[in-house]
Design a protein around this motif. Structure first.
Motif: not given
Length: 326
Positions: A187, A189, A194, A218, A220, A222-224, A226-227, A262
């Motif tokens: 993840c 910003s 990506f 992750w 956020s 949204q990141e969760e 993806m994770a 990151t």
């Protein structure tokens, strides 16, 4: 001697400033160091035992809510804490007009980079003491040279940076895997940073083959999502939401870290964990992964690393780590 550091953000920049604190204490053992930082990153300077007091502020939030009375009450409370005691020197490591704004409100003369060393040269007009530090250098080196010049101690340019974390107690974490694991940090910003999900999943399979469970981190909602998607493809684990200090504990316990450009990738490397940084939208030269373990930075602006390049780099890191313990 009391020193105030102004380095407010972002996470990676705060991590890169930590070795300067170690240098300062080695050269001047009786030093007292406080640190002004954005509230979301306040746990980072607190991880260094050489930082006495962390002064969290919330300018990112305040500037969007300047019409509210609550905002000005919070600013007043922060200024009261900032001005509670005088400083012999206020070191602006950020070098921006916004960091100057906070440094000027502390009680003490301010120092920072000279105008030729800054992205915002106007900031230098507000410093009583300045240091010339060449700009095309890694961020860690620039911070170390700045404090050495301002405080007048010698710095060996060949000395390795010490982030001061390995000897500091780790924060408690409510979650840790129960077997050896490696951390994946997919993840970032911006979507331009990506790396493809399929490649993350393939790396996860390679970690499983070494006996390491992939742990996909992750920060956020949204990141969760993806994770969880990546973890499902490689039988990995996804932790619950972790605060910065809790995440530091998970990173410090990992066998290896593979992450995008990151803050958490830089934090893991600062703990001495072998780390591979994947850069898809930024040149790593001035902000590459730095640490005492096996570290590498691949890619650059418009140069997304291939899966093969990442695996070759990982294989090289694994071989070097194994050779080091023989």
């Amino acid at each position: 001697m009391r020193i105030l550091i102004v380095k407010t953000s972002s996470m990676g920049d705060v991590v890169h400033a930590l070795p300067a604190i170690t240098d300062m204490h080695r050269a001047l053992p009786d030093l007292t160091v406080d640190w002004v930082v954005e509230r979301p990153f306040a746990a980072l300077p607190a991880l260094h035992k050489g930082v006495r007091r962390v002064l969290p502020m919330a300018w990112r939030k305040w500037r969007r809510q300047l019409g509210q009375r609550k905002t000005w009450d919070e600013i007043k409370a922060f200024r009261t804490e900032l001005q509670r005691e005088p400083y012999d020197l206020v070191i602006d490591m950020q070098g921006l007009l916004k960091s100057v704004m906070w440094g000027l409100q502390a009680h003490g003369p301010m120092g920072g980079f000279d105008r030729t060393s800054l992205r915002e040269p106007l900031a230098a007009l507000f410093y009583r003491h300045t240091a010339h530090v060449a700009r095309p250098q890694q961020a860690v080196a620039r911070c170390r040279q700045l404090t050495a010049q301002l405080l007048g101690y010698p710095l060996d340019p060949q000395s390795k940076p010490d982030f001061g974390l390995r000897d500091s107690p780790l924060p408690a974490s409510p979650w840790r895997p129960n077997r050896p694991y490696a951390a994946l940090i997919p993840c970032a910003s911006r979507p331009e940073k990506f790396w493809p999900d399929a490649d993350w999943i393939a790396v996860g399979h390679a970690l499983q083959a070494r006996g390491w469970q992939p742990v996909v981190l992750w920060g956020s909602p949204q990141e969760e999502t993806m994770a969880k998607r990546i973890a499902a493809g490689c039988d990995g684990a996804v932790p619950p939401f972790l605060k910065v200090g809790e995440m530091a504990t998970v990173l410090a316990g990992s066998q290896h870290i593979i992450g995008l450009d990151t803050g958490f990738t830089h934090l893991g490397a600062a703990y001495g964990i072998d780390t591979l940084g994947i850069y898809c939208d930024h040149e790593p030269g001035l902000a590459g992964v730095t640490g005492s373990g096996q570290v590498s930075s691949l890619g650059g602006k418009g140069q997304r690393p291939s899966f093969e390049a990442v695996m070759n780099a990982l294989q090289a890191q694994w071989a070097a780590a194994e050779a080091a313990v023989q």
